[in-house]
Each structure stands twice: as C-alpha cells, then as structure tokens.
Design an enzyme around this catalytic site. Structure first.
Site, mmCIF file in Angstrom:
data_model
loop_
_atom_site.group_PDB
_atom_site.id
_atom_site.type_symbol
_atom_site.label_atom_id
_atom_site.label_comp_id
_atom_site.label_asym_id
_atom_site.label_seq_id
_atom_site.Cartn_x
_atom_site.Cartn_y
_atom_site.Cartn_z
ATOM 1 N N TYR A 1 46.540 43.058 29.709
ATOM 2 C CA TYR A 1 45.602 43.653 29.280
ATOM 3 C C TYR A 1 44.144 42.860 29.664
ATOM 4 O O TYR A 1 44.166 41.329 29.594
ATOM 5 C CB TYR A 1 45.316 43.733 27.991
ATOM 6 C CG TYR A 1 44.089 44.167 27.266
ATOM 7 C CD1 TYR A 1 43.690 45.615 27.203
ATOM 8 C CD2 TYR A 1 43.099 43.388 26.685
ATOM 9 C CE1 TYR A 1 42.629 45.921 26.673
ATOM 10 C CE2 TYR A 1 41.916 43.772 26.217
ATOM 11 C CZ TYR A 1 41.525 44.935 26.066
ATOM 12 O OH TYR A 1 40.772 45.309 25.526
ATOM 13 N N HIS A 2 42.987 43.267 30.488
ATOM 14 C CA HIS A 2 41.881 42.889 31.045
ATOM 15 C C HIS A 2 40.957 42.835 29.903
ATOM 16 O O HIS A 2 40.263 43.568 29.586
ATOM 17 C CB HIS A 2 41.655 43.691 32.080
ATOM 18 C CG HIS A 2 40.607 42.631 33.041
ATOM 19 N ND1 HIS A 2 39.619 41.960 32.770
ATOM 20 C CD2 HIS A 2 40.911 42.591 34.357
ATOM 21 C CE1 HIS A 2 39.324 41.480 33.814
ATOM 22 N NE2 HIS A 2 39.952 41.825 34.925
ATOM 23 N N GLY A 3 40.634 41.448 29.485
ATOM 24 C CA GLY A 3 39.492 41.342 28.774
ATOM 25 C C GLY A 3 38.008 41.430 29.428
ATOM 26 O O GLY A 3 38.214 41.780 30.607
ATOM 27 N N GLU B 1 38.619 48.747 32.319
ATOM 28 C CA GLU B 1 39.286 48.244 31.235
ATOM 29 C C GLU B 1 38.417 46.959 30.567
ATOM 30 O O GLU B 1 37.968 46.714 29.423
ATOM 31 C CB GLU B 1 40.646 47.929 31.129
ATOM 32 C CG GLU B 1 41.304 47.408 29.935
ATOM 33 C CD GLU B 1 42.632 47.267 30.208
ATOM 34 O OE1 GLU B 1 43.395 48.127 29.618
ATOM 35 O OE2 GLU B 1 43.158 46.301 30.672
#
Length: 330
Positions: free
Chosen positions: A129-131, A202
């Site tokens: 998951y890309h912050g 994202e």
C-alpha cells in the site's frame, strides 16, 4: 530613548532584557513604539507556527535525499580507480545509505519490521500500500540490506526519473520504471522487486481511511506469473499519519487528472510510530489468472490493513504509540 538605554546598565534595578532590546532597536531604527510591532510579529509567528511545522518537516526528507545524492557523488569520485577491479563499486555507498536511512527510521519513527521471515530466500514480488510518501519502503530496504544483505528493486512512476539530481540515486538503489519485461528480467535474476499498484494516485488521494486505490490494475500479477515467483503483501501501520496530502481538495484532484504530475501539497513528517508488516506469500500457481491473482493480492493487503491499522487513522494516537509496547502478532 537615551535615558531608557542607559537604564539597561543600571545594575540590580535594570529592566528586562526584552525591554532593553526594544530601546536599542528604537534607537537604531528611529521607530517609536517598536515593541508593539515586535509583539504583533511574535503573535503572528506563534499563530502560524503549527502551519509552518507541518509543511516544513517534509523538507527534512527531501534534504535527506539530496544528502544521499551528494554522498554518492563524493563516493563515486573517490572510487573511480576501484571500479575496474570490483563487481559492484557501490557496495560501500549502499552500506552507508542503508545505515543513514535505517538510523532515521529508528530515531524519528521507532521503525519496526515484522514478518521478515515471510520474504523468501529467492526472488519475489513485494506488493504494498502506497502512503503519501514511500518512506516506509525505503526503511524496509535499508533494514533488509543491513540484516540480510539483500537487494530489493522497486518500480517507480516516470516523474521520479525527472527529479533533478536523482539519476545516480535511482541507479544505485535499483529503481526502474518498467516495462513489464524489465520487471520480469529483474525477478528472473533472483532479485526481490517491489511495486505499489496504487502508485501516485493512491499516494495522493487515499486518506486516513486507508482505502486501496488500485482500480483494475493487474499488470503486477502478470509479472509474477510470467516470472513464476510468489507475491509478498506488505503494509506499514500509521504510514498515512506520518505524511498526509491535500488530495481531498477538488482543485488538486482536477489538476492531477489534467497534467498527471504530483502537484498536490504534502504535509506532516510527524514522528509517528511506523511498523511494517510482511504477510504470508501468495505462491505461484500456473492455473491462476492475472485477474484472480490481483484480487487475491488486494485481499491480502486489505487483510493486513484490517488487522494492524485502526480506522480512521489518527495522528495523535500514532504519536502516542511511540510510547507503547507492541505485542507480537501471531
């Protein structure tokens, strides 16, 4: 004003340093009642201090990137002669970069890595998951290099390759843009490869609800199938609380859709607790299609979010977690 200035040296009966400084400034500038102006200026600074902090702290990461780049250029100049005699002239530089970034992660975020045993000895595709920033991935690779001497390449958006001065850093860290064939070759060489299917979209437009924004992307799954490697899901707890974006403002969303560049302001840099969790690998299965594998991977990442992240994310809570003892997960 002279009388006031003389009172600055009146011994035990002298006025406060601030009042004395006010008299001196009035004498130098010729502006009367300058203390009122100073009081107003201090009030404005105090009022804007939180705003300044949240937008200045991200600059620390940018500075750290350019310190890394400067170190690489110095290292390159000092090791030009050795290049002809070494299979990897950047070994020393990689050690230094890993130490710098791992130290930053430990000190600023109390960074922890859990589930490292789930990363296979051979090649594998890490999907995460890309912050708002990829700082958690950088900490992961630094820790992998220090503890296991392993290299992990990563797929990045094309704009990263246009950043001034970043070429040498991207080369040393093994950052690639693709295409699919290049990703497959990297895995076939036995390396780890990381990719965030949500990418820039994202990073900019997900929020404290940690919504996965992968659309219908399945290219990463096809890469894993073609290279016959497992997919390793990854998620970092509180990654959205460390850095946030103003992606919720419609004008920034419209601007991105028009120019496809990350022109959304990022703020934060808060010293929140960061814990990266590596999930169990999804093994290669020749009978699974890319669509099915992509869905399984998304579900695996979502499961990590559901297990390790309190929704909605909260910056104060994430800060307080720096002082809590983490219980080992099953």
């Amino acid at each position: 004003m002279t009388g006031g200035n003389e009172s600055c040296t009146a011994g035990s009966t002298s006025m406060s340093y601030l009042t004395c400084l006010t008299y001196i400034l009035e004498e130098w500038t010729g502006v009367e009642d300058i203390g009122d102006y100073l009081s107003y200026a201090f009030y404005i600074l105090w009022l804007l201090f939180p705003l300044v902090v949240v937008f200045v702290l991200p600059g620390v990461i940018v500075i750290l990137f350019y310190v890394s780049i400067l170190w690489l250029h110095i290292y390159q100049r000092k090791n030009e002669i050795k290049e002809a005699y070494s299979h990897d002239v950047w070994i020393g530089a990689k050690e230094m970069l890993a130490t710098i970034w791992d130290g930053h992660g430990r000190i600023w975020h109390g960074y922890e890595l859990h589930g490292i045993e789930n990363i296979p000895q051979g090649p594998g595709l890490i999907v995460f998951y890309h912050g708002a920033t990829p700082v958690d991935y950088i900490y992961l690779t630094a820790r992998l290099h220090i503890t296991q001497k392993r290299r992990c390449n990563v797929v990045a958006d094309h704009f990263v390759f246009r950043l001034p001065g970043f070429r040498i850093l991207l080369e040393v860290l093994g950052v690639i843009h693709g295409p699919k064939e290049a990703c497959v070759r990297t895995l076939e060489k036995g390396h780890l490869l990381a990719i965030a299917p949500g990418g820039v979209r994202e990073a900019l437009f997900s929020d404290e609800m940690y919504t996965i924004l992968w659309s219908d992307r399945k290219g990463f799954a096809q890469v894993a199938i073609d290279a016959k490697v497992p997919i390793i899901p990854m998620f970092t707890q509180n990654v959205r609380e460390g850095f946030r974006t103003l992606g919720g403002i419609k004008i920034f969303r419209s601007l991105y859709e028009r120019v496809r560049l990350p022109l959304v302001p990022v703020y934060g840099g808060f010293p929140v607790k960061l814990r990266t969790f590596i999930g169990e690998p999804i093994p290669y299965d020749p009978n699974v299609t890319a669509e099915e594998l992509a869905a399984k991977t998304k579900a695996a990442v979502q499961a990590l979010i559901d297990k390790h992240q309190k929704i909605p994310g909260n910056i104060f809570r994430a800060l307080m977690e720096r002082f809590q003892t983490h219980k080992k997960e099953d």
